[in-house]
Design a protein around this motif. Structure first.
Motif, PDB file in Angstrom:
ATOM      1  N   MET A   1       1.064  -1.200   0.019  1.00  0.00           N
ATOM      2  CA  MET A   1      -0.009  -0.424   0.658  1.00  0.00           C
ATOM      3  C   MET A   1       0.943   0.794   0.028  1.00  0.00           C
ATOM      4  SD  MET A   1      -3.011  -1.528  -0.112  1.00  0.00           S
ATOM      5  CE  MET A   1      -3.745   0.357   0.608  1.00  0.00           C
ATOM      6  N   ALA A   2       0.371   2.236  -0.592  1.00  0.00           N
ATOM      7  CA  ALA A   2       0.938   3.932  -0.643  1.00  0.00           C
ATOM      8  C   ALA A   2       0.256   4.779  -0.481  1.00  0.00           C
ATOM      9  CB  ALA A   2       2.085   3.028  -2.250  1.00  0.00           C
ATOM     10  N   TYR A   3       0.699   6.043   0.004  1.00  0.00           N
ATOM     11  CA  TYR A   3       0.028   7.074  -0.015  1.00  0.00           C
ATOM     12  C   TYR A   3       0.111   7.986  -1.219  1.00  0.00           C
ATOM     13  CZ  TYR A   3      -1.520   5.559   4.547  1.00  0.00           C
ATOM     14  OH  TYR A   3      -1.476   5.762   5.626  1.00  0.00           O
ATOM     15  N   LEU A   4      -0.248   8.784  -1.742  1.00  0.00           N
ATOM     16  CA  LEU A   4      -0.249   9.652  -3.705  1.00  0.00           C
ATOM     17  C   LEU A   4      -0.544  10.455  -2.707  1.00  0.00           C
ATOM     18  CD1 LEU A   4      -1.359   7.246  -6.390  1.00  0.00           C
ATOM     19  CD2 LEU A   4       1.162   7.100  -5.128  1.00  0.00           C
ATOM     20  N   THR A   5       0.812  11.756  -3.203  1.00  0.00           N
ATOM     21  CA  THR A   5      -0.114  13.180  -3.692  1.00  0.00           C
ATOM     22  C   THR A   5       0.269  14.096  -4.445  1.00  0.00           C
ATOM     23  OG1 THR A   5      -0.405  15.317  -1.919  1.00  0.00           O
ATOM     24  CG2 THR A   5       1.870  14.250  -1.900  1.00  0.00           C
ATOM     25  N   GLN A   6      -0.308  14.895  -5.806  1.00  0.00           N
ATOM     26  CA  GLN A   6       0.154  15.816  -6.237  1.00  0.00           C
ATOM     27  C   GLN A   6       1.508  17.220  -6.070  1.00  0.00           C
ATOM     28  OE1 GLN A   6      -0.981  15.037  -9.617  1.00  0.00           O
ATOM     29  NE2 GLN A   6       0.718  16.062 -10.861  1.00  0.00           N
ATOM     30  N   VAL A   7       2.335  16.793  -5.724  1.00  0.00           N
ATOM     31  CA  VAL A   7       2.716  18.562  -5.745  1.00  0.00           C
ATOM     32  C   VAL A   7       3.397  19.230  -7.013  1.00  0.00           C
ATOM     33  CG1 VAL A   7       4.894  19.814  -4.366  1.00  0.00           C
ATOM     34  CG2 VAL A   7       4.068  17.196  -3.496  1.00  0.00           C
ATOM     35  N   GLY A   8       2.002  20.155  -7.096  1.00  0.00           N
ATOM     36  CA  GLY A   8       2.417  21.051  -8.841  1.00  0.00           C
ATOM     37  C   GLY A   8       3.009  20.047  -9.717  1.00  0.00           C
ATOM     38  N   PRO A   9       3.209  19.567 -10.653  1.00  0.00           N
ATOM     39  CA  PRO A   9       3.595  18.620 -11.401  1.00  0.00           C
ATOM     40  C   PRO A   9       4.143  17.737 -11.144  1.00  0.00           C
ATOM     41  CG  PRO A   9       5.261  20.110 -11.834  1.00  0.00           C
ATOM     42  CD  PRO A   9       4.841  20.530 -10.451  1.00  0.00           C
ATOM     43  N   ALA A  10       4.173  17.655 -10.328  1.00  0.00           N
ATOM     44  CA  ALA A  10       5.008  15.659  -9.608  1.00  0.00           C
ATOM     45  C   ALA A  10       3.872  15.234  -8.984  1.00  0.00           C
ATOM     46  CB  ALA A  10       6.108  16.799  -8.694  1.00  0.00           C
ATOM     47  N   VAL A  11       4.095  14.083  -8.832  1.00  0.00           N
ATOM     48  CA  VAL A  11       3.425  13.233  -7.617  1.00  0.00           C
ATOM     49  C   VAL A  11       4.434  12.282  -6.904  1.00  0.00           C
ATOM     50  CG1 VAL A  11       2.044  10.685  -7.858  1.00  0.00           C
ATOM     51  CG2 VAL A  11       1.727  12.542 -10.009  1.00  0.00           C
TER      52      VAL A  11
ATOM     53  N   ASP B   1       5.132  17.816   1.665  1.00  0.00           N
ATOM     54  CA  ASP B   1       4.107  18.566   2.653  1.00  0.00           C
ATOM     55  C   ASP B   1       3.807  17.870   4.470  1.00  0.00           C
ATOM     56  OD1 ASP B   1       2.013  18.913   5.132  1.00  0.00           O
ATOM     57  OD2 ASP B   1       0.626  19.989   2.873  1.00  0.00           O
ATOM     58  N   VAL B   2       4.684  18.893   5.673  1.00  0.00           N
ATOM     59  CA  VAL B   2       4.418  17.942   6.716  1.00  0.00           C
ATOM     60  C   VAL B   2       2.954  17.753   6.758  1.00  0.00           C
ATOM     61  CG1 VAL B   2       5.133  18.495   9.437  1.00  0.00           C
ATOM     62  CG2 VAL B   2       6.585  19.119   7.195  1.00  0.00           C
ATOM     63  N   GLY B   3       2.432  18.612   7.182  1.00  0.00           N
ATOM     64  CA  GLY B   3       0.871  18.645   6.869  1.00  0.00           C
ATOM     65  C   GLY B   3       0.396  16.828   6.660  1.00  0.00           C
ATOM     66  N   TRP B   4       0.752  17.359   5.321  1.00  0.00           N
ATOM     67  CA  TRP B   4      -0.262  16.027   4.499  1.00  0.00           C
ATOM     68  C   TRP B   4       1.268  14.000   4.970  1.00  0.00           C
ATOM     69  CZ3 TRP B   4       3.360  12.915   0.752  1.00  0.00           C
ATOM     70  CH2 TRP B   4       2.403  11.824   0.226  1.00  0.00           C
ATOM     71  N   VAL B   5       1.930  14.555   5.446  1.00  0.00           N
ATOM     72  CA  VAL B   5       2.808  13.451   5.955  1.00  0.00           C
ATOM     73  C   VAL B   5       2.554  13.282   7.654  1.00  0.00           C
ATOM     74  CG1 VAL B   5       4.803  11.993   7.123  1.00  0.00           C
ATOM     75  CG2 VAL B   5       5.199  13.802   5.120  1.00  0.00           C
ATOM     76  N   ASP B   6       2.476  13.541   8.311  1.00  0.00           N
ATOM     77  CA  ASP B   6       1.405  13.394   9.664  1.00  0.00           C
ATOM     78  C   ASP B   6       0.140  13.383   9.594  1.00  0.00           C
ATOM     79  OD1 ASP B   6       4.017  14.896  10.981  1.00  0.00           O
ATOM     80  OD2 ASP B   6       3.059  16.608  10.814  1.00  0.00           O
TER      81      ASP B   6
ATOM     82  N   GLY C   1      -5.959   5.353   6.476  1.00  0.00           N
ATOM     83  CA  GLY C   1      -6.822   7.084   5.484  1.00  0.00           C
ATOM     84  C   GLY C   1      -6.837   6.018   4.344  1.00  0.00           C
ATOM     85  N   GLU C   2      -6.749   7.134   2.949  1.00  0.00           N
ATOM     86  CA  GLU C   2      -6.669   6.616   1.459  1.00  0.00           C
ATOM     87  C   GLU C   2      -5.306   6.451   1.271  1.00  0.00           C
ATOM     88  OE1 GLU C   2      -8.249   9.398  -0.678  1.00  0.00           O
ATOM     89  OE2 GLU C   2     -10.591   9.901   0.620  1.00  0.00           O
ATOM     90  N   ALA C   3      -5.383   4.944   0.223  1.00  0.00           N
ATOM     91  CA  ALA C   3      -3.976   4.875   0.183  1.00  0.00           C
ATOM     92  C   ALA C   3      -4.764   3.823  -1.032  1.00  0.00           C
ATOM     93  CB  ALA C   3      -3.807   4.124   1.098  1.00  0.00           C
ATOM     94  N   VAL C   4      -3.476   3.630  -1.599  1.00  0.00           N
ATOM     95  CA  VAL C   4      -3.853   3.121  -2.849  1.00  0.00           C
ATOM     96  C   VAL C   4      -2.832   1.670  -3.221  1.00  0.00           C
ATOM     97  CG1 VAL C   4      -3.843   4.742  -4.662  1.00  0.00           C
ATOM     98  CG2 VAL C   4      -1.775   3.294  -4.100  1.00  0.00           C
ATOM     99  N   MET C   5      -3.372   0.478  -3.746  1.00  0.00           N
ATOM    100  CA  MET C   5      -2.864  -0.522  -4.194  1.00  0.00           C
ATOM    101  C   MET C   5      -1.926  -1.007  -5.070  1.00  0.00           C
ATOM    102  SD  MET C   5      -2.692  -4.310  -2.436  1.00  0.00           S
ATOM    103  CE  MET C   5      -4.215  -4.654  -1.946  1.00  0.00           C
ATOM    104  N   ILE C   6      -0.505  -1.635  -4.593  1.00  0.00           N
ATOM    105  CA  ILE C   6       0.618  -1.181  -5.731  1.00  0.00           C
ATOM    106  C   ILE C   6       0.580  -1.951  -6.837  1.00  0.00           C
ATOM    107  CG2 ILE C   6       2.856  -1.120  -5.642  1.00  0.00           C
ATOM    108  CD1 ILE C   6       2.850   0.031  -3.499  1.00  0.00           C
ATOM    109  N   GLY C   7       0.017  -3.657  -6.013  1.00  0.00           N
ATOM    110  CA  GLY C   7      -0.215  -4.482  -6.911  1.00  0.00           C
ATOM    111  C   GLY C   7       1.091  -5.419  -6.955  1.00  0.00           C
TER     112      GLY C   7
END
Length: 270
Positions: free
Chosen positions: A1-11, A118-123, A129-135
């Protein structure tokens, strides 16, 4: 499992438990059409920085010892390693408070990408919480040992060589390391080289002394100690293996290694 977030054009992908993003096959898949940086470390501090572009893993660098690296362009991150080199210098000098390898590795990626977590995102991470299955991503074929990443041709030929030839090649490397550095336990080094040359197991207490020994000299003394220790590993032992001696020599005596490899090549051809 992994958490994802968008930071500008990056993931950004964060995996709290696991190392999927460090796998070569995953890096090739993720870097289709883009560039990917990955930092990983284990609970006991081992880990590294990976860099992949357009399906190619260009470099992996040991975050604790930036002189150790492999990949299609292992030196591609060289201009960004000053922080890790300084952390290593402090570590070797005993200044452990100034040797934060994890932070330096993350800062390297931040400088190269402009992406800051983003420290808030990590904390805010929670187990539910929301996450994705890597597979399930099948593993690529991998070398049987460390030397296979650095010099696959030499590794394969050493493994197919006769036992006397393999022992002679390892003895050459062991003597080169023993002669290049000054060890604080010369008896352990002499016993280690002798066991390699005769093809016999080193006494456990002497092998422990080799593991704990320290060395000084012109080159990567830490790799010299590890190489000699690894060369005395028992058959089938998990982790270190005798051929790790040759991999260690490429770091410990890089100026001597081309000549030494040529000599070993002659032994294998003979």
């Amino acid at each position: 499992m992994a958490y994802l977030t968008q930071v500008g054009p990056a993931v950004v992908m964060f995996q709290p438990n696991g190392f999927e993003g460090a796998r070569r096959e995953v890096l090739r898949w993720l870097s289709d059409g883009v560039r990917v940086h990955n930092v990983d470390w284990t609970i006991n501090g081992n880990g590294g920085i990976s860099y992949a572009v357009y399906g190619k893993v260009l470099a992996w660098v040991d975050k604790n010892d930036p002189g150790r690296r492999h990949g299609e362009q292992p030196d591609v991150l060289d201009n960004d390693l000053d922080g890790l080199r300084e952390a290593r210098r402090r570590w070797d000098a005993g200044d452990l408070a100034g040797a934060d390898f994890d932070a330096e590795a993350m800062a390297l990626v931040e400088r190269r990408t402009g992406v800051r977590l983003d420290v808030g995102w990590v904390d805010a991470f929670e187990e539910l919480g929301e996450a994705v299955m890597i597979g399930d991503i099948p593993s690529d074929p991998t070398p049987p040992g460390r030397l296979g990443y650095k010099d696959p041709d030499l590794d394969a030929r050493m493994r197919s060589a006769s036992e006397p030839t393999r022992r002679a090649a390892l003895t050459l490397a062991a003597r080169a390391l023993a002669g290049r550095f000054t060890f604080n336990d010369p008896e352990a080094v002499a016993s280690t080289v002798d066991s390699i040359e005769r093809g016999v197991l080193l006494a456990p207490e002497m092998r422990t002394r080799m593991f704990r020994s320290q060395a000084t000299g012109d080159g990567d003394a830490r790799s010299a100690v590890h190489g000699l220790y690894a060369a005395t590993a028992a058959p089938g032992q998990h982790g270190d293996e005798p051929l790790d001696l040759l991999n260690a020599a490429t770091y410990a005596i890089p100026d001597e290694w081309p000549r030494l490899r040529q000599t070993i090549d002659g032994l294998l051809r003979g």
